[in-house]
Design a protein around this motif. Structure first.
Motif, PDB file in Angstrom:
ATOM      1  N   VAL A  31      34.635 124.896  98.558  1.00 17.72           N
ATOM      2  CA  VAL A  31      34.268 123.677  99.347  1.00 17.72           C
ATOM      3  C   VAL A  31      35.319 123.685 100.602  1.00 17.72           C
ATOM      4  N   LYS A  32      34.778 123.716 101.991  1.00 18.87           N
ATOM      5  CA  LYS A  32      35.619 123.685 103.084  1.00 18.87           C
ATOM      6  C   LYS A  32      35.740 122.551 103.675  1.00 18.87           C
ATOM      7  N   ASN A  33      34.603 121.917 103.484  1.00 17.54           N
ATOM      8  CA  ASN A  33      34.533 120.339 104.146  1.00 17.54           C
ATOM      9  C   ASN A  33      34.231 119.566 103.085  1.00 17.54           C
ATOM     10  N   LEU A  34      35.053 118.499 103.125  1.00 16.48           N
ATOM     11  CA  LEU A  34      34.894 117.283 102.199  1.00 16.48           C
ATOM     12  C   LEU A  34      35.230 115.920 102.804  1.00 16.48           C
ATOM     13  N   VAL A  35      34.306 115.108 102.434  1.00 15.48           N
ATOM     14  CA  VAL A  35      34.202 113.571 102.850  1.00 15.48           C
ATOM     15  C   VAL A  35      34.385 112.634 101.775  1.00 15.48           C
ATOM     16  N   MET A  36      35.414 112.052 101.571  1.00 15.19           N
ATOM     17  CA  MET A  36      35.660 110.897 100.517  1.00 15.19           C
ATOM     18  C   MET A  36      36.017 109.831 100.861  1.00 15.19           C
ATOM     19  N   GLY A  37      35.826 108.751 100.011  1.00 16.51           N
ATOM     20  CA  GLY A  37      36.485 107.476 100.458  1.00 16.51           C
ATOM     21  C   GLY A  37      38.254 107.344  99.799  1.00 16.51           C
ATOM     22  N   PHE A  38      38.798 106.498 100.432  1.00 14.88           N
ATOM     23  CA  PHE A  38      40.056 106.367 100.312  1.00 14.88           C
ATOM     24  C   PHE A  38      40.433 104.955 100.096  1.00 14.88           C
ATOM     25  N   PRO A  39      39.871 104.002  98.908  1.00 14.01           N
ATOM     26  CA  PRO A  39      40.076 102.597  98.848  1.00 14.01           C
ATOM     27  C   PRO A  39      41.733 102.383  98.711  1.00 14.01           C
ATOM     28  N   PRO A  40      42.107 101.182  99.028  1.00 12.85           N
ATOM     29  CA  PRO A  40      43.400 100.645  98.936  1.00 12.85           C
ATOM     30  C   PRO A  40      44.106 101.246  97.611  1.00 12.85           C
ATOM     31  N   ASN A  41      45.141 101.420  97.523  1.00 12.96           N
ATOM     32  CA  ASN A  41      46.131 101.724  96.225  1.00 12.96           C
ATOM     33  C   ASN A  41      45.262 102.701  95.503  1.00 12.96           C
ATOM     34  N   SER A  42      44.577 103.731  96.157  1.00 14.91           N
ATOM     35  CA  SER A  42      43.800 105.006  95.284  1.00 14.91           C
ATOM     36  C   SER A  42      44.766 105.925  94.964  1.00 14.91           C
ATOM     37  N   LYS A  43      45.067 106.057  93.856  1.00 14.92           N
ATOM     38  CA  LYS A  43      45.714 107.509  93.428  1.00 14.92           C
ATOM     39  C   LYS A  43      44.929 108.598  93.487  1.00 14.92           C
ATOM     40  N   VAL A  44      43.708 108.551  93.316  1.00 13.82           N
ATOM     41  CA  VAL A  44      42.630 109.764  93.189  1.00 13.82           C
ATOM     42  C   VAL A  44      42.741 110.363  94.337  1.00 13.82           C
ATOM     43  N   ALA A  45      42.479 109.614  95.718  1.00 18.75           N
ATOM     44  CA  ALA A  45      42.615 110.093  96.914  1.00 18.75           C
ATOM     45  C   ALA A  45      43.785 111.010  97.171  1.00 18.75           C
ATOM     46  N   GLU A  46      44.947 109.999  96.927  1.00 24.88           N
ATOM     47  CA  GLU A  46      46.227 110.513  97.286  1.00 24.88           C
ATOM     48  C   GLU A  46      46.504 111.853  96.416  1.00 24.88           C
ATOM     49  N   ILE A  94      37.983 108.339 104.060  1.00 22.34           N
ATOM     50  CA  ILE A  94      36.943 107.209 104.686  1.00 22.34           C
ATOM     51  C   ILE A  94      37.543 105.785 104.189  1.00 22.34           C
ATOM     52  N   ARG A  95      37.762 104.793 104.880  1.00 25.88           N
ATOM     53  CA  ARG A  95      37.947 103.446 104.223  1.00 25.88           C
ATOM     54  C   ARG A  95      37.104 102.463 105.201  1.00 25.88           C
ATOM     55  N   ASN A  96      36.261 101.794 104.514  1.00 25.43           N
ATOM     56  CA  ASN A  96      35.381 100.696 105.170  1.00 25.43           C
ATOM     57  C   ASN A  96      34.595 101.238 106.081  1.00 25.43           C
ATOM     58  N   GLY A  97      34.201 102.384 106.058  1.00 28.06           N
ATOM     59  CA  GLY A  97      33.428 103.225 107.248  1.00 28.06           C
ATOM     60  C   GLY A  97      34.038 103.626 108.475  1.00 28.06           C
TER      61      GLY A  97
END
Length: 221
Positions: A107-122, A137-140
């Motif tokens: 994968v060269k391009n990835l878009v994902m959510g980053f909810p508040p306090n998200s350890k997954v995205a971090e 992305i957060r809240n659009g």
């Protein structure tokens, strides 16, 4: 509205939560920021393998609903005239599943959510293959971008020079930092001048250009 730079048709993997409405915000941002004629969307779920303790009827219902949600996202892409496909990747650990997906699918391009306090995205931002660019992305809205980086020990001279020019434009110094680590002794031997104190940015650029020259000599290019 600015669009992400895509030189030729590329796949953009969009990691979607099971909540359709939350996923819709992530997908909508993606469709608004990538050129439809050069982009293929991969609507993606990371999910745990289903336990065999559940009844066949319940398992079938879960699978059907999962595919329905992804089909709805693919349909949204079609409305916007984007090519799209769906993908389900299974792993008990969400972070490991995302990292595994990036490596397996290159994968060269990835878009994902980053909810508040998200350890997954971090953790994904910290550990994902450096060749993958990630939009969080957060809240659009775009929260932050993790730019792809070259493996400078394997890169060609042309790739390093192209990366250098791109980083200069973005005022981002990841390449310089990596080259500094590789050629720290050579950089420390560069004498400072009065002009360096007046224009530290110019010195930074000159140092980076110098280590590119050193790199070329060592590679005998």
């Amino acid at each position: 509205m600015a669009t992400a730079e895509v030189k030729e048709e590329q796949k953009v993997y969009v990691l979607l939560p099971r909540d359709f409405n939350k996923g819709k915000h992530i997908l909508s941002w993606t469709l608004s920021h990538f050129p439809k004629d050069k982009t293929k969307i991969v609507a993606t779920f990371i999910t745990s393998p289903l336990s065999t303790n559940y009844s066949d009827a319940l398992l079938n219902q879960w699978r059907e609903r999962t595919n329905e949600i992804l089909d709805e996202h693919v349909a949204l892409c079609a409305i916007q005239k984007f090519k799209a496909e769906k993908l389900i990747h299974k792993n008990d650990d969400e972070v490991e599943g995302i990292l595994e997906l990036i490596d397996l699918m290159a994968v060269k391009n990835l878009v994902m959510g980053f909810p508040p306090n998200s350890k997954v995205a971090e953790l994904v931002g910290e550990k994902a293959n450096p060749s993958c660019k990630i939009w969080f992305i957060r809240n659009g809205n775009l929260l932050l971008t993790r730019h792809a980086r070259l493996d400078l020990t394997e890169a060609t001279t042309e790739e390093i020079e192209m990366e250098l020019q791109r980083r200069k434009k973005l005022h981002v110094n990841e390449v310089e930092m990596e080259l500094r680590e590789i050629y720290m002794e050579e950089i420390e031997e560069i004498p400072k001048t009065e002009n360096d104190k007046k224009d530290p940015l110019k010195r930074e650029i000159e140092q980076l250009e110098l280590v590119v020259v050193i790199f070329c000599k060592e590679k005998q290019i």
